[in-house]
Every structure is written in C-alpha cells, then in structure tokens.
Design a protein around this motif. Sequence first.
Motif, PDB file in Angstrom:
ATOM      1  N   ILE A  77     -14.815 -12.013  25.016  1.00  0.00           N
ATOM      2  CA  ILE A  77     -15.194 -12.863  24.927  1.00  0.00           C
ATOM      3  C   ILE A  77     -15.956 -12.996  25.840  1.00  0.00           C
ATOM      4  O   ILE A  77     -17.781 -13.258  25.715  1.00  0.00           O
ATOM      5  N   VAL A  78     -15.751 -13.593  26.992  1.00  0.00           N
ATOM      6  CA  VAL A  78     -17.069 -13.698  28.300  1.00  0.00           C
ATOM      7  C   VAL A  78     -17.513 -12.550  29.110  1.00  0.00           C
ATOM      8  O   VAL A  78     -18.425 -12.291  28.750  1.00  0.00           O
ATOM      9  N   LEU A  79     -16.424 -11.814  28.723  1.00  0.00           N
ATOM     10  CA  LEU A  79     -17.197 -10.105  28.953  1.00  0.00           C
ATOM     11  C   LEU A  79     -18.113  -9.818  28.025  1.00  0.00           C
ATOM     12  O   LEU A  79     -19.208  -8.961  28.264  1.00  0.00           O
ATOM     13  N   THR A  80     -17.640  -9.504  26.123  1.00  0.00           N
ATOM     14  CA  THR A  80     -19.164  -9.480  25.804  1.00  0.00           C
ATOM     15  C   THR A  80     -20.212 -10.098  26.125  1.00  0.00           C
ATOM     16  O   THR A  80     -21.561  -9.886  25.841  1.00  0.00           O
ATOM     17  N   GLY A  81     -20.164 -11.576  25.947  1.00  0.00           N
ATOM     18  CA  GLY A  81     -21.444 -12.637  26.333  1.00  0.00           C
ATOM     19  C   GLY A  81     -22.293 -11.856  27.526  1.00  0.00           C
ATOM     20  O   GLY A  81     -23.611 -12.500  27.059  1.00  0.00           O
ATOM     21  N   LEU A  82     -21.362 -11.663  28.578  1.00  0.00           N
ATOM     22  CA  LEU A  82     -22.216 -11.072  29.679  1.00  0.00           C
ATOM     23  C   LEU A  82     -22.680 -10.099  28.634  1.00  0.00           C
ATOM     24  O   LEU A  82     -23.662 -10.194  30.104  1.00  0.00           O
ATOM     25  N   TYR A  83     -22.320  -9.302  28.550  1.00  0.00           N
ATOM     26  CA  TYR A  83     -23.074  -7.733  28.432  1.00  0.00           C
ATOM     27  C   TYR A  83     -24.754  -8.585  27.414  1.00  0.00           C
ATOM     28  O   TYR A  83     -25.306  -7.951  27.894  1.00  0.00           O
ATOM     29  N   ILE A  84     -24.278  -8.819  26.681  1.00  0.00           N
ATOM     30  CA  ILE A  84     -25.732  -8.979  25.659  1.00  0.00           C
ATOM     31  C   ILE A  84     -26.138  -9.838  26.494  1.00  0.00           C
ATOM     32  O   ILE A  84     -27.464  -9.234  25.994  1.00  0.00           O
ATOM     33  N   GLY A  85     -25.869 -11.059  27.272  1.00  0.00           N
ATOM     34  CA  GLY A  85     -26.702 -11.533  28.169  1.00  0.00           C
ATOM     35  C   GLY A  85     -27.395 -10.593  29.154  1.00  0.00           C
ATOM     36  O   GLY A  85     -28.874 -10.698  29.095  1.00  0.00           O
ATOM     37  N   VAL A  86     -27.138  -9.796  29.661  1.00  0.00           N
ATOM     38  CA  VAL A  86     -27.425  -8.893  31.207  1.00  0.00           C
ATOM     39  C   VAL A  86     -28.969  -7.868  29.616  1.00  0.00           C
ATOM     40  O   VAL A  86     -29.491  -7.501  30.441  1.00  0.00           O
ATOM     41  N   ILE A  87     -28.329  -7.282  28.513  1.00  0.00           N
ATOM     42  CA  ILE A  87     -29.418  -6.239  27.647  1.00  0.00           C
ATOM     43  C   ILE A  87     -30.707  -7.747  27.284  1.00  0.00           C
ATOM     44  O   ILE A  87     -31.806  -7.023  27.291  1.00  0.00           O
ATOM     45  N   ILE A  88     -30.410  -8.454  27.327  1.00  0.00           N
ATOM     46  CA  ILE A  88     -31.112  -9.950  26.776  1.00  0.00           C
ATOM     47  C   ILE A  88     -32.655  -9.693  27.789  1.00  0.00           C
ATOM     48  O   ILE A  88     -33.750  -9.383  27.720  1.00  0.00           O
ATOM     49  N   LEU A  89     -31.783  -9.860  28.984  1.00  0.00           N
ATOM     50  CA  LEU A  89     -32.683  -9.824  30.213  1.00  0.00           C
ATOM     51  C   LEU A  89     -33.689  -8.930  30.123  1.00  0.00           C
ATOM     52  O   LEU A  89     -34.676  -9.110  30.712  1.00  0.00           O
ATOM     53  N   ALA A  90     -33.006  -7.771  30.323  1.00  0.00           N
ATOM     54  CA  ALA A  90     -33.579  -6.929  30.326  1.00  0.00           C
ATOM     55  C   ALA A  90     -34.707  -5.974  29.241  1.00  0.00           C
ATOM     56  O   ALA A  90     -35.696  -6.132  29.525  1.00  0.00           O
ATOM     57  N   VAL A  91     -34.566  -6.756  28.501  1.00  0.00           N
ATOM     58  CA  VAL A  91     -35.321  -6.660  27.031  1.00  0.00           C
ATOM     59  C   VAL A  91     -36.391  -7.480  27.396  1.00  0.00           C
ATOM     60  O   VAL A  91     -37.683  -7.245  27.431  1.00  0.00           O
ATOM     61  N   VAL A  92     -36.036  -8.778  27.572  1.00  0.00           N
ATOM     62  CA  VAL A  92     -36.716  -9.666  28.297  1.00  0.00           C
ATOM     63  C   VAL A  92     -38.166  -9.347  28.955  1.00  0.00           C
ATOM     64  O   VAL A  92     -39.459  -9.539  29.058  1.00  0.00           O
ATOM     65  N   GLY A  93     -37.129  -8.902  30.118  1.00  0.00           N
ATOM     66  CA  GLY A  93     -37.465  -8.645  30.612  1.00  0.00           C
ATOM     67  C   GLY A  93     -38.609  -7.748  30.909  1.00  0.00           C
ATOM     68  O   GLY A  93     -40.353  -7.215  31.853  1.00  0.00           O
ATOM     69  N   GLY A  94     -38.989  -6.301  30.267  1.00  0.00           N
ATOM     70  CA  GLY A  94     -39.520  -4.787  29.799  1.00  0.00           C
ATOM     71  C   GLY A  94     -40.907  -6.195  29.203  1.00  0.00           C
ATOM     72  O   GLY A  94     -41.887  -5.479  29.249  1.00  0.00           O
ATOM     73  N   PHE A  95     -40.205  -6.545  28.183  1.00  0.00           N
ATOM     74  CA  PHE A  95     -41.602  -6.970  27.512  1.00  0.00           C
ATOM     75  C   PHE A  95     -42.521  -7.531  28.118  1.00  0.00           C
ATOM     76  O   PHE A  95     -43.554  -8.112  28.028  1.00  0.00           O
ATOM     77  N   ALA A  96     -41.915  -8.339  28.862  1.00  0.00           N
ATOM     78  CA  ALA A  96     -43.150  -9.158  30.059  1.00  0.00           C
ATOM     79  C   ALA A  96     -43.558  -8.831  31.285  1.00  0.00           C
ATOM     80  O   ALA A  96     -44.537  -8.563  31.276  1.00  0.00           O
ATOM     81  N   ALA A  97     -42.904  -7.738  31.395  1.00  0.00           N
ATOM     82  CA  ALA A  97     -43.588  -6.491  32.091  1.00  0.00           C
ATOM     83  C   ALA A  97     -44.768  -6.383  31.621  1.00  0.00           C
ATOM     84  O   ALA A  97     -45.628  -5.937  32.006  1.00  0.00           O
ATOM     85  N   ALA A  98     -44.350  -5.677  30.519  1.00  0.00           N
ATOM     86  CA  ALA A  98     -45.642  -4.929  29.632  1.00  0.00           C
ATOM     87  C   ALA A  98     -46.924  -5.839  29.772  1.00  0.00           C
ATOM     88  O   ALA A  98     -47.307  -4.958  29.630  1.00  0.00           O
ATOM     89  N   ALA A  99     -45.945  -6.759  29.207  1.00  0.00           N
ATOM     90  CA  ALA A  99     -47.489  -7.607  28.658  1.00  0.00           C
ATOM     91  C   ALA A  99     -48.234  -8.030  30.365  1.00  0.00           C
ATOM     92  O   ALA A  99     -49.063  -8.123  30.356  1.00  0.00           O
ATOM     93  N   VAL A 100     -47.750  -8.001  31.249  1.00  0.00           N
ATOM     94  CA  VAL A 100     -48.348  -8.782  31.911  1.00  0.00           C
ATOM     95  C   VAL A 100     -48.993  -7.258  32.791  1.00  0.00           C
ATOM     96  O   VAL A 100     -50.207  -8.027  33.283  1.00  0.00           O
ATOM     97  N   PHE A 101     -48.352  -6.440  33.314  1.00  0.00           N
ATOM     98  CA  PHE A 101     -48.502  -5.047  33.770  1.00  0.00           C
ATOM     99  C   PHE A 101     -49.039  -4.402  33.381  1.00  0.00           C
ATOM    100  O   PHE A 101     -49.622  -2.684  34.322  1.00  0.00           O
ATOM    101  N   GLY A 102     -48.784  -3.884  31.560  1.00  0.00           N
ATOM    102  CA  GLY A 102     -49.007  -2.779  30.792  1.00  0.00           C
ATOM    103  C   GLY A 102     -50.771  -2.838  31.006  1.00  0.00           C
ATOM    104  O   GLY A 102     -51.147  -2.863  29.954  1.00  0.00           O
ATOM    105  N   GLY A 103     -50.990  -2.162  32.120  1.00  0.00           N
ATOM    106  CA  GLY A 103     -52.415  -1.982  31.511  1.00  0.00           C
ATOM    107  C   GLY A 103     -52.508  -0.304  31.592  1.00  0.00           C
ATOM    108  O   GLY A 103     -54.198  -0.303  31.857  1.00  0.00           O
TER     109      GLY A 103
END
Length: 328
Positions: A144-170
């Motif tokens: 459960i802990v490792l799955t939660g961490l794995y999902i958290g990493v994926i969410i962070l990467a996706v959210v960070g990617g979209f945020a980066a695209a929105a801010v710097f995606g010129g």
Amino acid sequence: MSETFSAGAAFDVFKKREKGGVLLSATIAYFVLMIVVVGAFIALGWGQIGAFAKAYTDFMGATMSGDPSVNDPSHPIAQAYFQSMLGIAPLYLLFIFIVYVLLAAFEAAVHRWLVRGESGGGLMGLNFGADTWRVYLGYWLWVIVLTGLYIGVIILAVVGGFAAAAVFGGGDSSGGMIGGAIIAVIMIVAFCAFLYVLVRLAPANAASVGLKKFAFFKGWTVSRGRFWSLLGAYLILAVIYLVIASIAYGVAAVIALGPMFAQIAQGGQPDPNVVMQSLSNPSTLAVLGLLYLVVFAVAMAIYLAFLGVGAKAVRVAMAEGRIGAPAA
C-alpha cells in the motif's frame, strides 16, 4: 553496556551470540521448504505451465514477426495466450501466497532471535504463529505504501508537466527545455522522498515482532534521527552484494560466452550453436552451478544482514525507551 546504532550495524547479524546456528537453521529450513513449494507448484501445474509457455512463445513470436492482428483479442493466438493465463492464475496466486507466508515465517524467526532473543519452535525456528502473520500483514502495508508513493510520483510528474507547459509553453524550444528540466527536478525530488520513506520504515516488521503486536508504523519512531546511519548500513550491504554478484556473473558470462567472444575477436560472425555446445559441457555446467550457489549464498547472507540492521535499530530504540520496554 548499552548498544548504540551506527552504519556498522550492517554487520551486526554476523556477531557471535550466546547460541550459535539459530539463523543458519532457519535459513536451511526456509530453503528446503521453498524447494518443496516450487516442486509442488511445478508438479501440480505441469500441464498449465506447459500450455502457458507454448502460448506465450507463440504470442511473442507473432508479435516479433510484425503481425499486428495478434493484438486483437479475437485472434486465435491471443485467445490461447489469455486462456492459458486464466488457466494458471489460480494455482499461481496460491503459490505466491504460500511463498510470502514462508518468507514472513523466515523473517519473523530472524527478528525473534535478533530482537527478543528467542529461538526454536516449529520447523528449525520457522512457524506460523502470530509473529509470522504480523510480518505478513506488514508486507501488505508495504504494498500500500509503495503503491501510494508510486501514484504520488506519477501525479507530481503529470501536474508538473502541465504546469510547466502552461507557464513556459510558448512554442519555442527553450520553453520545452525548461518544462523538461522542471519535470526532471520533480522526479529527482520524488525519488529522494521515496528513498527517505523506505529507509524510515525499514525497521517496521522488526518492531512488530519485537513488541509482540502489529506496530508497523513504529518503524518511523525507531528510525527517527537515524536516517543516515540506516542508509549507510544498507548502502554498504548493497555495494558488497553488487561487487560479488558482478564478479560471479562476469565469470559466468566469460565461461558461457567465451567461445563466441573468440569468434568475434577473430572477425567471424557469432554462432549461438557454439555457446550451446559450451553449455552442454558437464564441467561448464558444474562451474556455472557453483557460481549460482555462491551468488545465492551471498544473497541470503546480505538479506539476513538487511534484516539485522532493522533488528538492531529496534533493540536500541527499546533500550532508549522510544517504543516501549525491551522484550524479555
């Protein structure tokens, strides 16, 4: 004299104790039982294993040949493959359950001896008492802990990617590079957090056995202020294993693939048949088997040492009164 904890705990399991052979007996019992379980799995599921192996080979062969139709569930090869998976699934799930229960029994026996000083009981120290099921439940919490961490990493990467695209995606390349750099930083930070949680909870099962109750998250209390010492001990053991295993596998590769290397050095084309002829040599098989036993013995010793690190951390935490009085 009270115990202290340091990276030297990596070798605590090998210290001489008042009674010898306890861990060796448990290890032998675990090894023998695993052989019995694997043998029973092969014997009971010989037909299903054979059908799955053939279906898997056919499916992979069709896939590698570039036949796109094999990915269609209605394709005969795909149907045979999935049917073979369903056929072996019940036996395989039972096999996995027994394997992890045996592993839990082994780990419980190790911690009983290293943390509580108790030996014996069951088959050479292995039994299916309360300690075993505490450790087994701990395995599920690890999932459960490792799955939660794995999902958290994926969410962070996706959210960070979209945020980066929105801010710097010129639309220019610099925006994409900045966004990629942000994602890379997020992944590095997430990996560090992942490693931190793994180390902090590493003594969890030892705490459950030491306290004679399910206390998985007491592992966090045990490791408080000792992250770097724990990490150092685990890294020492990991490096030792990697060095020994790399040498053994390198020697095995030279023995098995040596004739092919000689062909390549002489400018010829590598012939797999030469390797097969080398592997059919009894002396070659004997050497490879010996190397495998060496790697297996080292792996078991390192695994015991890993458990020993957590066990010592729990003993020291008990002596300090962090998680309760030391077990009698």
